[in-house]
Design a protein around this motif. Sequence first.
Motif, PDB file in Angstrom:
ATOM      1  N   GLY A 135     -21.958  96.604 -98.986  1.00 35.18           N
ATOM      2  CA  GLY A 135     -20.994  95.519 -99.081  1.00 35.18           C
ATOM      3  C   GLY A 135     -20.859  94.919 -97.631  1.00 35.18           C
ATOM      4  O   GLY A 135     -21.447  95.440 -96.807  1.00 35.18           O
ATOM      5  N   SER A 136     -20.103  93.786 -97.175  1.00 35.58           N
ATOM      6  CA  SER A 136     -19.779  93.505 -95.941  1.00 35.58           C
ATOM      7  C   SER A 136     -18.823  94.331 -95.264  1.00 35.58           C
ATOM      8  O   SER A 136     -18.092  95.029 -95.743  1.00 35.58           O
ATOM      9  N   CYS A 137     -19.024  94.126 -93.516  1.00 37.61           N
ATOM     10  CA  CYS A 137     -17.991  94.930 -93.045  1.00 37.61           C
ATOM     11  C   CYS A 137     -16.602  94.553 -93.141  1.00 37.61           C
ATOM     12  O   CYS A 137     -16.375  93.359 -93.395  1.00 37.61           O
ATOM     13  N   SER A 138     -15.646  95.483 -93.124  1.00 38.88           N
ATOM     14  CA  SER A 138     -14.401  95.447 -93.334  1.00 38.88           C
ATOM     15  C   SER A 138     -13.641  94.984 -92.246  1.00 38.88           C
ATOM     16  O   SER A 138     -12.333  94.419 -92.629  1.00 38.88           O
ATOM     17  N   LEU A 143     -14.860  99.055 -84.798  1.00 29.07           N
ATOM     18  CA  LEU A 143     -15.554  99.635 -86.036  1.00 29.07           C
ATOM     19  C   LEU A 143     -14.836  99.453 -87.367  1.00 29.07           C
ATOM     20  O   LEU A 143     -13.530  99.365 -87.248  1.00 29.07           O
ATOM     21  N   GLY A 144     -15.474  99.367 -88.472  1.00 28.28           N
ATOM     22  CA  GLY A 144     -15.110  99.138 -89.637  1.00 28.28           C
ATOM     23  C   GLY A 144     -15.879  99.845 -90.524  1.00 28.28           C
ATOM     24  O   GLY A 144     -16.541 100.794 -90.269  1.00 28.28           O
ATOM     25  N   LEU A 175     -20.131  97.835 -87.212  1.00 28.41           N
ATOM     26  CA  LEU A 175     -19.382  97.117 -85.934  1.00 28.41           C
ATOM     27  C   LEU A 175     -19.290  95.648 -86.424  1.00 28.41           C
ATOM     28  O   LEU A 175     -20.090  95.075 -86.807  1.00 28.41           O
ATOM     29  N   GLY A 176     -18.087  95.255 -86.020  1.00 26.93           N
ATOM     30  CA  GLY A 176     -17.650  93.832 -86.112  1.00 26.93           C
ATOM     31  C   GLY A 176     -18.150  92.867 -85.097  1.00 26.93           C
ATOM     32  O   GLY A 176     -18.892  93.416 -84.336  1.00 26.93           O
ATOM     33  N   CYS A 181     -10.576  95.036 -80.423  1.00 28.72           N
ATOM     34  CA  CYS A 181      -9.714  94.168 -81.114  1.00 28.72           C
ATOM     35  C   CYS A 181      -8.429  94.520 -80.298  1.00 28.72           C
ATOM     36  O   CYS A 181      -8.053  95.445 -79.909  1.00 28.72           O
ATOM     37  N   PRO A 182      -7.752  93.120 -80.209  1.00 27.31           N
ATOM     38  CA  PRO A 182      -6.346  93.303 -79.639  1.00 27.31           C
ATOM     39  C   PRO A 182      -5.366  93.971 -80.568  1.00 27.31           C
ATOM     40  O   PRO A 182      -5.621  93.943 -81.853  1.00 27.31           O
TER      41      PRO A 182
END
Length: 480
Positions: A135-138, A143-144, A175-176, A181-182
Amino acid sequence: MSGFPPQGCSPTPSSVTLAATPVWCFARLEEAEGGGACVELLSDEPVPLADCCLNPAYGYRLRPHGRCLSCRQGEWGPWGPWSSCSVTCGEGTQRRGRSRSSGGDDGDRRDWQLQACHLPCCPEPGGWSPWSPWGSCSVTCALGAERRSRSCTNPPPVCGGSCGPGATEETRECLGRVPTCPVGGAWGPWGSWGSCSGTCWGAGPKPRRSRKRLCDSPPPSRDPPGAPCAGSAADSQECPGLQPCPVDGAWGAWSAATPCPVTCGLGGVTLRRACDAPPPQHGGRACAGKDTRRGVCGPFGACPEVLHWGPWGPWSPCTRPLWESIACKSTVGQQRRTRDCVGHGQGGPSCPAEGGLGTIHVRACYNIQNCFLHGNWSDWSPWGLCTPPCGTSPTRSRSRECRATYPSYKLTVTNVGSSGSRNVTFWGTPRPLCEPLSGQRLRLEETRPCLHVLPCPPDEPGAGLMMTSSRAHAHSQDLD
């Protein structure tokens, strides 16, 4: 009171000791799963067993929270449910049991039955389907995780089977689009409330209390910058629950006892009091203890047995007056049976007639006692229970019997001297004549072993009063 035990309590090896044994006495004994339940305690203090069992409908306990025992003679309770089958497929066995109430003299007993059981199918394993695409990255930054799955459908399991070891889902890191991420700030839990300046409500504004919290769960990130926590870091409120100073309650006087509800045996009376001298106010403590108290009234002598019909006795031989014998003939005879009205006293009420029947039942009959009659073999009977139910190598059996074919006599006859008719019944045990079957003329039996036998349950300890004088002394010590 005489030295004999009261009605419903049988003598034991130490009757005098048992009659004087103090017990907690109850006015009702209700049926419950696994035995009887004692209801309506007569007194807060124990009474002699002999006094309690003056009424056979009462129950008692040797200890305040012990097993409930009946003043009646012991009786077998209903059969419990059958246990689960000893196998998950094929042929096995299952057992059920029943208990005999103690009746005050012979302790609880257990009885068991064992029968064969069959379950329709055995489990077959299934197979895993192919894994689905990842599936797609969360996440869109840092990192997801991405997942894929499979199912136990290739083929599906049968009768409770499974696909064996393995997972239905797998996860791996991804990896997004942005590496970091803030992180926005979030408040930590509120601290505890500070103390109030007073404990009772008084003049002026109500006292207040305050608490604080920190923006540290987590704190906002610096690079890239995260959003700060929204809202205030401090909070205050009026102190809750402030009332006028409390007044503790106190008991008023006990009321007079209620009238005694029985005219035989022991009865229970109730005394009441109210927490009104004064009542608790503004959060004051309620009165400690109970607002009711139970006491005993009586005894007023043994209670009479409940009026009821006893069982019917056996039918008398089928005869006809002034006839030497009507056996094996189409001559209508007559027979009778009787029963007693248990608990009926001279001059007292009698049992009501049931269906027009009183103490005597008369019917018309044909006498076929020891008559040779043509017979036919019955079908096989159902398989019986496994016996012994708690022994080694139990077996079960079924049978066929040579059964007599009754003569084609009239089954109704006209009443003599009046209109209407009455039924005629065959009476006696005939001698059927069948062609031999496997060398047998009257009964053919087939036996086979029971498979996968359940282990015998352990015996439950008895809770009755059947004990030696030394054990009775030990029980009396336990009540102290």
